[in-house]
Design an enzyme around this catalytic site. Sequence first.
Site, PDB file in Angstrom:
ATOM      1  N   ASN A 167      -2.826  12.718  -3.477  1.00 24.79           N
ATOM      2  CA  ASN A 167      -3.793  13.197  -4.473  1.00 24.79           C
ATOM      3  C   ASN A 167      -4.305  14.585  -4.128  1.00 24.79           C
ATOM      4  OD1 ASN A 167      -3.946  11.215  -6.479  1.00 24.79           O
ATOM      5  ND2 ASN A 167      -5.351   9.945  -5.298  1.00 24.79           N
ATOM      6  N   GLU A 188      -4.649   2.314  -4.409  1.00 19.01           N
ATOM      7  CA  GLU A 188      -3.187   2.467  -4.304  1.00 19.01           C
ATOM      8  C   GLU A 188      -2.525   1.194  -3.797  1.00 19.01           C
ATOM      9  OE1 GLU A 188      -4.862   4.151  -0.391  1.00 19.01           O
ATOM     10  OE2 GLU A 188      -5.455   3.927  -2.480  1.00 19.01           O
ATOM     11  N   ASP A 193       0.844  -1.185   0.000  1.00 17.80           N
ATOM     12  CA  ASP A 193       0.000   0.000   0.000  1.00 17.80           C
ATOM     13  C   ASP A 193       0.888   1.247   0.000  1.00 17.80           C
ATOM     14  OD1 ASP A 193      -2.895   1.123   0.600  1.00 17.80           O
ATOM     15  OD2 ASP A 193      -1.511   2.207   1.921  1.00 17.80           O
ATOM     16  N   ASP A 197      -2.104   9.618 -10.553  1.00 19.48           N
ATOM     17  CA  ASP A 197      -2.068   8.548 -11.552  1.00 19.48           C
ATOM     18  C   ASP A 197      -0.638   8.288 -12.021  1.00 19.48           C
ATOM     19  OD1 ASP A 197      -4.793   8.346 -11.383  1.00 19.48           O
ATOM     20  OD2 ASP A 197      -5.205   9.392 -13.268  1.00 19.48           O
ATOM     21  N   HIS A 246      -5.045  14.647  -8.944  1.00 23.65           N
ATOM     22  CA  HIS A 246      -5.265  13.243  -9.335  1.00 23.65           C
ATOM     23  C   HIS A 246      -4.431  12.817 -10.543  1.00 23.65           C
ATOM     24  CE1 HIS A 246      -8.436  12.133  -6.504  1.00 23.65           C
ATOM     25  NE2 HIS A 246      -8.846  13.390  -6.601  1.00 23.65           N
TER      26      HIS A 246
END
Length: 311
Positions: free
Chosen positions: A193, A229, A185, A202, A198
């Site tokens: 983010n 994630e 994780d 990405d 965002h």
Amino acid sequence: MNDIAAELNVDTTVYKALLESTKAIPWKIDWETLRFSYIGPQIESLLGWSQHSWASIDDWIERMHPEDRDRVVNFCVAQSKAGVDHEADYRALKADGSYVWIRDVVHVVRNDAGEVEALIGFMFDISERKKSEEKLLRLQRELEELSYQDGLTGVANRRLLDSSLEAEWASARRNGHPLSFIMLDIDCFKQYNDHYGHLAGDDCLRRIAHILGSSILRPRDLLARFGGEEFALVLPETDREAARGVAERCRAAISDAAIPHRASDISHLVTVSMGVATATPVSGTPASLIEQADRRLYRAKQAGRDRIVTE
């Protein structure tokens, strides 16, 4: 030619005009001698071999692609002996040395005693159809690959992860080998983010996926995006210590990448937490391995993140 017309009970002149005006190539072989009693003149425009060069079944066999020859000849002979109409696809040799795809549609003619007397049929040029079929198969393979690929990161998706883990679990159970599973994780990813946006998030996921993929050394190991994630690694024939070594290598590679994360609660760089589970299956399902890794990932996060928990 007259024999074919008689077989179909039509006027020879009309029949010949009909046959020789089509792209399909008519032919007839006498079963006793295995010689051509007729083949349409269209054969020369398609393959380049003269109409008169088709004397016997040997000419047909020799002008067939070597890779197709045994399969097609054995099938057609067996079907003909059994008196069964049939068809076969194969690559036919042209006089210039190239090949075209042919479909032979064969009708078995019997005499009054029920014995095979002749074979009559048509050759069709199916090269364009084969090209279309191959293109369709290629597209189907590409779609299948996409259906197992995470659209954002390009690594395996959850669907492929589940099927691969199922297969490796069965293999480990059958062979008595250990199987390891790593759940990873990205720490404080929501804050990443929120701080960077965002699109940057990405990009971060793609970079992490690339780093993890580069850290896997064996072809059989699998990296997948578990969701959000979270990533997962399936490590066949890997015991706990070896799995921890893989986890440490992944963690170090991410640290070396030095991806900035100014909004993190624990570091100014992107870090990860991992849970590692190992089993030598004797019963149960791979879900137990996922649950165990997930619990250890939770403990790693509860203990302050940026760490690996293996037990």
